[in-house]
Design a protein around this motif. Structure first.
Motif, PDB file in Angstrom:
ATOM      1  N   LEU A   1       0.770  -1.158   0.060  1.00  0.00           N
ATOM      2  CA  LEU A   1      -0.100  -0.096   0.085  1.00  0.00           C
ATOM      3  C   LEU A   1       1.025   1.158  -0.039  1.00  0.00           C
ATOM      4  O   LEU A   1       0.519   2.187  -0.679  1.00  0.00           O
ATOM      5  CB  LEU A   1      -0.959  -0.101   1.092  1.00  0.00           C
ATOM      6  CG  LEU A   1      -1.961  -0.903   1.033  1.00  0.00           C
ATOM      7  CD1 LEU A   1      -3.029  -1.153   2.661  1.00  0.00           C
ATOM      8  CD2 LEU A   1      -3.077  -0.714  -0.151  1.00  0.00           C
ATOM      9  N   HIS A   2       1.880   1.261   0.583  1.00  0.00           N
ATOM     10  CA  HIS A   2       2.994   2.472   0.774  1.00  0.00           C
ATOM     11  C   HIS A   2       3.478   2.493  -0.599  1.00  0.00           C
ATOM     12  O   HIS A   2       3.538   3.780  -1.217  1.00  0.00           O
ATOM     13  CB  HIS A   2       3.796   2.137   1.802  1.00  0.00           C
ATOM     14  CG  HIS A   2       5.090   3.219   1.662  1.00  0.00           C
ATOM     15  ND1 HIS A   2       4.847   4.303   2.234  1.00  0.00           N
ATOM     16  CD2 HIS A   2       6.285   3.403   1.450  1.00  0.00           C
ATOM     17  CE1 HIS A   2       5.850   5.263   2.284  1.00  0.00           C
ATOM     18  NE2 HIS A   2       6.812   4.331   1.593  1.00  0.00           N
TER      19      HIS A   2
ATOM     20  N   LYS B   1       1.186   3.855  -3.013  1.00  0.00           N
ATOM     21  CA  LYS B   1       0.856   5.209  -3.036  1.00  0.00           C
ATOM     22  C   LYS B   1       2.075   6.253  -3.430  1.00  0.00           C
ATOM     23  O   LYS B   1       1.539   7.424  -3.893  1.00  0.00           O
ATOM     24  CB  LYS B   1       0.475   5.459  -1.403  1.00  0.00           C
ATOM     25  CG  LYS B   1       0.044   6.698  -0.862  1.00  0.00           C
ATOM     26  CD  LYS B   1      -0.025   6.985   0.409  1.00  0.00           C
ATOM     27  CE  LYS B   1      -0.666   8.296   0.813  1.00  0.00           C
ATOM     28  NZ  LYS B   1      -0.928   8.394   2.210  1.00  0.00           N
ATOM     29  N   THR B   2       3.175   5.764  -3.143  1.00  0.00           N
ATOM     30  CA  THR B   2       4.408   6.686  -3.559  1.00  0.00           C
ATOM     31  C   THR B   2       4.871   6.730  -4.773  1.00  0.00           C
ATOM     32  O   THR B   2       5.633   7.519  -5.424  1.00  0.00           O
ATOM     33  CB  THR B   2       5.354   6.199  -2.322  1.00  0.00           C
ATOM     34  OG1 THR B   2       5.769   5.127  -2.345  1.00  0.00           O
ATOM     35  CG2 THR B   2       4.939   6.961  -1.088  1.00  0.00           C
TER      36      THR B   2
ATOM     37  N   ASP C   1      -2.416   3.937 -13.748  1.00  0.00           N
ATOM     38  CA  ASP C   1      -3.477   4.210 -12.791  1.00  0.00           C
ATOM     39  C   ASP C   1      -4.250   3.034 -12.811  1.00  0.00           C
ATOM     40  O   ASP C   1      -4.486   2.584 -11.636  1.00  0.00           O
ATOM     41  CB  ASP C   1      -4.198   5.352 -13.107  1.00  0.00           C
ATOM     42  CG  ASP C   1      -3.598   6.681 -13.005  1.00  0.00           C
ATOM     43  OD1 ASP C   1      -2.707   6.756 -12.253  1.00  0.00           O
ATOM     44  OD2 ASP C   1      -4.035   7.848 -13.443  1.00  0.00           O
TER      45      ASP C   1
ATOM     46  N   ARG D   1      -2.350   0.143 -10.757  1.00  0.00           N
ATOM     47  CA  ARG D   1      -2.246   0.833  -9.166  1.00  0.00           C
ATOM     48  C   ARG D   1      -3.585   0.396  -8.542  1.00  0.00           C
ATOM     49  O   ARG D   1      -3.546  -0.035  -7.557  1.00  0.00           O
ATOM     50  CB  ARG D   1      -2.060   2.410  -9.370  1.00  0.00           C
ATOM     51  CG  ARG D   1      -1.735   2.990  -7.814  1.00  0.00           C
ATOM     52  CD  ARG D   1      -1.809   4.525  -7.501  1.00  0.00           C
ATOM     53  NE  ARG D   1      -1.007   5.073  -8.870  1.00  0.00           N
ATOM     54  CZ  ARG D   1       0.279   5.040  -8.676  1.00  0.00           C
ATOM     55  NH1 ARG D   1       1.039   4.681  -7.569  1.00  0.00           N
ATOM     56  NH2 ARG D   1       1.073   5.778  -9.705  1.00  0.00           N
ATOM     57  N   GLN D   2      -4.487   0.989  -9.270  1.00  0.00           N
ATOM     58  CA  GLN D   2      -5.901   0.536  -8.724  1.00  0.00           C
ATOM     59  C   GLN D   2      -6.351  -0.592  -8.414  1.00  0.00           C
ATOM     60  O   GLN D   2      -6.783  -1.338  -7.546  1.00  0.00           O
ATOM     61  CB  GLN D   2      -7.024   1.477  -9.441  1.00  0.00           C
ATOM     62  CG  GLN D   2      -8.500   1.418  -8.542  1.00  0.00           C
ATOM     63  CD  GLN D   2      -8.082   2.261  -7.251  1.00  0.00           C
ATOM     64  OE1 GLN D   2      -7.750   3.341  -7.165  1.00  0.00           O
ATOM     65  NE2 GLN D   2      -8.727   1.612  -6.293  1.00  0.00           N
TER      66      GLN D   2
ATOM     67  N   LYS E   1      -4.359  -2.113  -5.485  1.00  0.00           N
ATOM     68  CA  LYS E   1      -4.656  -1.777  -4.406  1.00  0.00           C
ATOM     69  C   LYS E   1      -5.905  -2.409  -3.793  1.00  0.00           C
ATOM     70  O   LYS E   1      -6.071  -2.862  -2.971  1.00  0.00           O
ATOM     71  CB  LYS E   1      -4.906  -0.261  -4.602  1.00  0.00           C
ATOM     72  CG  LYS E   1      -5.233   0.621  -3.119  1.00  0.00           C
ATOM     73  CD  LYS E   1      -5.465   2.122  -3.157  1.00  0.00           C
ATOM     74  CE  LYS E   1      -4.401   2.801  -3.724  1.00  0.00           C
ATOM     75  NZ  LYS E   1      -4.560   4.349  -3.731  1.00  0.00           N
TER      76      LYS E   1
END
Length: 181
Positions: A117-118, A121-122, A128, A131-132, A135
């Motif tokens: 999760l970190h 986020k970074t 995108d 990433r989503q 996540k």
């Protein structure tokens, strides 16, 4: 996919793009075609761009070991991987999370959840949608872990609804885990 490969439609200048290589092996693995996948990797793994070949072959080998429930050897294979590509780093984390989940190593799983999760986020160099979906996978896996340890809080129907309304990495695996609740 088998017919598509036999027509050589996946190949450009006798090479195969790693995206197609990964898709073919993932689809065949989901269908339980492990021997075919292993042969495909041996036969065509050398036709992947040399910059990514070693990672792709080792990662897919680890994935097949995972599917065969050979978790220890899958982790060994993953430990040999080295990549600078952020999406590949997250794919390794996702597979490690699945392994730790399956082996009941909750502390390791929670550590992977936190670091992933970190990272998501970074890290700025991730598409995108990747990433989503990563996540979503991590958060739903975390929820399943929590519900497993608290039988009174189990709500598979709600989890199935979430799974059907969002994009997730490893969707088939998540469905299997929800159905086991």
């Amino acid at each position: 996919d088998k017919e598509f490969i036999s027509t050589k439609s996946l190949f450009v200048r006798n090479n195969i793009h790693v995206f197609y290589f990964n898709s073919v092996t993932a689809n065949a693995s989901i269908l339980g075609e492990y021997e075919w996948v292993e042969n495909f990797i041996k036969k065509y793994g050398t036709r992947i761009d040399s910059n990514i070949r070693e990672f792709a072959v080792d990662y897919l080998g680890a994935l097949i070991l995972f599917i065969k429930k050979d978790y220890r050897n899958s982790l060994v294979r993953l430990s040999r991987l080295n990549t600078s590509y952020p999406n590949q780093k997250q794919n390794v984390r996702n597979l490690m999370l699945q392994i730790y989940f399956e082996t009941g190593e909750t502390d390791h799983a929670l550590s992977i959840i936190d670091s992933s999760l970190h990272f998501l986020k970074t890290e700025k160099n991730l598409p995108d949608n990747f990433r989503q979906s990563s996540k979503n996978f991590i958060k739903l896996t975390s929820t399943i872990l929590k519900q497993m340890s608290s039988p009174s809080k189990r709500n598979p129907a709600l989890l199935l609804k979430k799974l059907s309304t969002n994009e997730y990495q490893n969707k088939h695996w998540l469905l299997e885990k929800i159905n086991e609740l």
